[in-house]
Motif scaffolding. Structure first.
Motif, PDB file in Angstrom:
ATOM      1  N   UNK A  90     -70.410  66.776 -54.392  1.00 61.95           N
ATOM      2  CA  UNK A  90     -69.532  67.661 -55.172  1.00 61.95           C
ATOM      3  C   UNK A  90     -68.504  68.372 -54.297  1.00 61.95           C
ATOM      4  N   UNK A  91     -68.894  68.732 -53.075  1.00 67.19           N
ATOM      5  CA  UNK A  91     -68.038  69.587 -52.246  1.00 67.19           C
ATOM      6  C   UNK A  91     -67.481  68.896 -51.005  1.00 67.19           C
ATOM      7  N   UNK A  92     -68.130  67.802 -50.573  1.00 70.44           N
ATOM      8  CA  UNK A  92     -67.747  67.178 -49.312  1.00 70.44           C
ATOM      9  C   UNK A  92     -68.256  67.926 -48.098  1.00 70.44           C
ATOM     10  N   UNK A  93     -69.099  68.938 -48.336  1.00 74.25           N
ATOM     11  CA  UNK A  93     -69.663  69.732 -47.249  1.00 74.25           C
ATOM     12  C   UNK A  93     -71.145  69.421 -47.074  1.00 74.25           C
ATOM     13  N   UNK A  94     -71.596  69.468 -45.822  1.00 73.04           N
ATOM     14  CA  UNK A  94     -73.031  69.340 -45.576  1.00 73.04           C
ATOM     15  C   UNK A  94     -73.721  70.630 -45.981  1.00 73.04           C
ATOM     16  N   UNK A  95     -75.038  70.606 -46.038  1.00 72.81           N
ATOM     17  CA  UNK A  95     -75.779  71.798 -46.434  1.00 72.81           C
ATOM     18  C   UNK A  95     -75.613  72.911 -45.400  1.00 72.81           C
ATOM     19  N   UNK A  96     -75.427  72.551 -44.127  1.00 72.08           N
ATOM     20  CA  UNK A  96     -75.207  73.567 -43.096  1.00 72.08           C
ATOM     21  C   UNK A  96     -73.886  74.292 -43.310  1.00 72.08           C
ATOM     22  N   UNK A  97     -72.861  73.570 -43.705  1.00 71.27           N
ATOM     23  CA  UNK A  97     -71.591  74.214 -44.026  1.00 71.27           C
ATOM     24  C   UNK A  97     -71.742  75.109 -45.249  1.00 71.27           C
ATOM     25  N   UNK A  98     -72.574  74.677 -46.182  1.00 71.15           N
ATOM     26  CA  UNK A  98     -72.840  75.508 -47.352  1.00 71.15           C
ATOM     27  C   UNK A  98     -73.533  76.805 -46.981  1.00 71.15           C
ATOM     28  N   UNK A  99     -74.532  76.713 -46.113  1.00 69.25           N
ATOM     29  CA  UNK A  99     -75.224  77.921 -45.655  1.00 69.25           C
ATOM     30  C   UNK A  99     -74.269  78.842 -44.898  1.00 69.25           C
ATOM     31  N   UNK A 100     -73.370  78.247 -44.107  1.00 71.38           N
ATOM     32  CA  UNK A 100     -72.415  79.041 -43.337  1.00 71.38           C
ATOM     33  C   UNK A 100     -71.525  79.872 -44.249  1.00 71.38           C
ATOM     34  N   UNK A 101     -71.231  79.333 -45.431  1.00 72.33           N
ATOM     35  CA  UNK A 101     -70.380  80.063 -46.372  1.00 72.33           C
ATOM     36  C   UNK A 101     -71.074  81.313 -46.918  1.00 72.33           C
ATOM     37  N   UNK A 102     -72.398  81.383 -46.764  1.00 68.11           N
ATOM     38  CA  UNK A 102     -73.137  82.577 -47.206  1.00 68.11           C
ATOM     39  C   UNK A 102     -72.955  83.749 -46.258  1.00 68.11           C
ATOM     40  N   UNK A 103     -72.510  83.478 -45.040  1.00 71.56           N
ATOM     41  CA  UNK A 103     -72.332  84.531 -44.049  1.00 71.56           C
ATOM     42  C   UNK A 103     -72.922  84.135 -42.711  1.00 71.56           C
ATOM     43  N   UNK A 104     -72.541  84.874 -41.678  1.00 68.62           N
ATOM     44  CA  UNK A 104     -73.000  84.552 -40.331  1.00 68.62           C
ATOM     45  C   UNK A 104     -74.508  84.712 -40.179  1.00 68.62           C
ATOM     46  N   UNK A 105     -75.110  85.578 -41.003  1.00 65.06           N
ATOM     47  CA  UNK A 105     -76.563  85.773 -40.906  1.00 65.06           C
ATOM     48  C   UNK A 105     -77.297  84.468 -41.194  1.00 65.06           C
ATOM     49  N   UNK A 106     -76.801  83.682 -42.154  1.00 67.31           N
ATOM     50  CA  UNK A 106     -77.462  82.420 -42.509  1.00 67.31           C
ATOM     51  C   UNK A 106     -77.350  81.423 -41.364  1.00 67.31           C
ATOM     52  N   UNK A 107     -76.145  81.344 -40.769  1.00 70.57           N
ATOM     53  CA  UNK A 107     -75.951  80.442 -39.636  1.00 70.57           C
ATOM     54  C   UNK A 107     -76.801  80.871 -38.449  1.00 70.57           C
ATOM     55  N   UNK A 108     -76.841  82.194 -38.196  1.00 68.55           N
ATOM     56  CA  UNK A 108     -77.639  82.706 -37.080  1.00 68.55           C
ATOM     57  C   UNK A 108     -79.115  82.429 -37.262  1.00 68.55           C
TER      58      UNK A 108
END
Length: 290
Positions: free
Chosen positions: A49-67
């Motif tokens: 649907x988005x062309x983004x991986x799930x990690x990119x999706x998590x990153x969009x939630x904020x830096x806390x998710x990526x960290x």
């Protein structure tokens, strides 16, 4: 997905469950495969649907998710990296004891690194198909040779939890199909060139086949444990338990079957090493974007 998601740890968990509890946890294997299908189907739809991986999706939630995931990934990377190279080396050391275990571990680590570094997805896909075939012949074949009573096995579809068995059930449900491997699926879809909602039926078929195979692999080891060891008092634990199992398989079914089982043991280990490296965010430019 089937080859990468099924490692020695999952096979040992199924083996021990069959050894200790017989057919009781057939339901847990089915539930685990179904649960991972549901989770991965969502990841697949997200990418299409988005062309983004799930990690990119998590990153969009904020830096806390990526960290959070970054810390988890570092810890898991060291722990899994050490475990999977040791397990792969254990299989080859058993077959070819001329080299010590640490040598085989280094060889497999370097082989995995070079294969991931080459970045040839078509080669990865073709070799994985061959190794899945090897795993099917050796693991499912071993279970078939033992002629399990299918009617008795089907009784295990009724959920039960004997005393003290909760963690065995959770280990099977959570371990089947792996965990961080789910995050790899978007990268593989991207390599295949699948984009847009028109690919959803194919993606679902892909995952249905993958988790059917995953369930069969795991169920086969439960059958082996149930038919060879249930009620004997023998308990096999850890990767070395697989080596001991090959000795028992050789004694009961012959040296040829023992070698086939060892080859399947190696295939399960090496496919996890290579597959998770190829689908890992650390081998992708996505991580540098974070």
């Amino acid at each position: 997905m089937a080859a990468t998601g099924v490692g020695v740890g999952d096979l040992v968990a199924a083996l021990v469950a069959g050894t200790l509890y017989g057919n009781v946890f057939v339901w847990a294997i089915v539930m685990g495969a179904l649960l991972k299908y549901i989770l991965n189907e969502g990841i697949g739809r997200w990418y299409l649907a988005t062309g983004q991986t799930i990690l990119q999706g998590w990153h969009s939630l904020g830096k806390w998710a990526t960290g959070y995931f970054g810390i988890y990934l570092v810890i898991l990377g060291f722990a899994f990296g050490a475990a999977v190279t040791s397990a792969t080396a254990l299989a080859t050391t058993t077959m070819f004891p001329a080299l010590p275990l640490w040598s085989w571990a280094v060889i497999h680590s370097l082989a995995g690194f070079l294969l991931v570094w080459s970045g040839h997805y078509r080669l990865f896909e073709q070799v994985m198909i061959v190794l899945v075939g090897v795993m099917f012949v050796t693991e499912v074949g071993s279970a078939a040779i033992l002629f399990p009573n299918l009617a008795e096995l089907s009784l295990g579809l009724v959920p039960r939890l004997p005393d003290g068995s909760l963690f065995y059930a959770l280990g099977l449900i959570g371990g089947i199909g792996a965990t961080v491997t789910l995050a790899a699926y978007g990268y593989w879809l991207r390599e295949k060139g699948w984009k847009g909602s028109s690919w959803i039926p194919m993606m679902r078929l892909d995952l249905t086949v993958a988790y059917t195979m995953t369930g069969l692999f795991t169920l086969s080891l439960l059958v082996v444990g149930m038919e060879l060891l249930f009620g004997t008092g023998i308990i096999l634990e850890g990767d070395k338990g697989m080596v001991e199992l090959t000795r028992i398989v050789g004694k009961e079914l012959g040296e040829a079957v023992r070698w086939l089982f060892l080859i399947g043991f190696w295939s399960a280990s090496f496919t996890s090493l290579w597959g998770r490296g190829t689908g890992s965010p650390t081998s992708s430019p996505t991580l540098s974007a974070f």
